[in-house]
Write an enzyme that holds these catalytic residues in place. Sequence first.
Site, PDB file in Angstrom:
ATOM      1  N   CYS A 259       0.826  -1.030  -0.074  1.00 29.66           N
ATOM      2  CA  CYS A 259      -0.009  -0.017  -0.027  1.00 29.66           C
ATOM      3  C   CYS A 259       0.676   1.233  -0.014  1.00 29.66           C
ATOM      4  CB  CYS A 259      -0.941  -0.134   1.097  1.00 29.66           C
ATOM      5  SG  CYS A 259      -0.110   0.062   2.668  1.00 29.66           S
ATOM      6  N   ASN A 260       0.645   2.017   1.041  1.00 31.75           N
ATOM      7  CA  ASN A 260       1.600   3.235   1.121  1.00 31.75           C
ATOM      8  C   ASN A 260       2.697   3.080   1.964  1.00 31.75           C
ATOM      9  OD1 ASN A 260       0.487   4.930  -0.759  1.00 31.75           O
ATOM     10  ND2 ASN A 260      -1.236   5.175   0.481  1.00 31.75           N
TER      11      ASN A 260
END
Length: 306
Positions: A259-260
Amino acid sequence: MNRINIAIAALAASAMPALAHDGAGPLVSAQWVIDHAGNDDIVIVDIRANVENTDLGDSPYIEGAVSAPYNTAGWRTEIDGVPGKIPAIEDVTGLIESLGIDNDDHVVIVPWGTDSTEFGSATRVYWTFRYLGHDDVSILDGGWRQYDAVGGARVAEPVTAEVSEFEVTLNEAVLATTDDVLAALDDGTKLVDGRPVEQFRGETKSPVAAAPGTIPGSVNLPHSEFYSAEFALFAQPETVQALVEAVGVRADEANITFCNTGHWASVAWFGLSEVLGNEQSAMYDGSMSEWTQDPARPLDPPRAIQ
């Protein structure tokens, strides 16, 4: 063969979490927690943030639980400019020992259970225990929302634990590095982006990512698809199966979720690895924050020329 595949081959026989305590699986119900809360070998870890600032009155804590808020206790840290990474082993081990957890304990993690982002705090802590080699771990499905809904006992203060000893045996099969992701681009290992579709498409980005876009060849499984904010429950196995089949990910093939910062990715990882039972699922905790640090690493759509 890359490092992930080597680790998977070595650990496949023991990769899935043990069902050591009266049928406990990766998810347990609020009633299960109530029924087992007094057991000496059960440790309930309340990772809710800002409990003291709620309107829960004089008894906002789960009876018998220790408190280790996700955002402040030390479950994640910044390393080399990358936020949200797993801390040094001695640091995270010290945190676990301060909660009175030893290797014979079954750990039950309790978030608020409000939505998939908040529930990701539980899946990330769960992933941490699995990485450290502790398989006797569960999440209270629906978190505090379900516990309170069935009338679980509440108290004024969390438990003050006696410091324990916790021995780590790393399960490196569940952690992917940047090198593993680079290898995945060559060997075809599935890359699963757990971010919202707008970030996957590069229409928006997180402030921690240096550029919009995703890792080339990735498929999108948004974290919100795995958890019902309305009913405060994680997706059933058949739902997870349908989600992964829809994007062409098989339940028996290697994959890396990202994801981030390795938070939303843990939701997708939990669905694939623990609910669906894919022993070949790993999580990239550096995720897009780390990936986009180097302009030479590819993005889809391609990074804009400055």
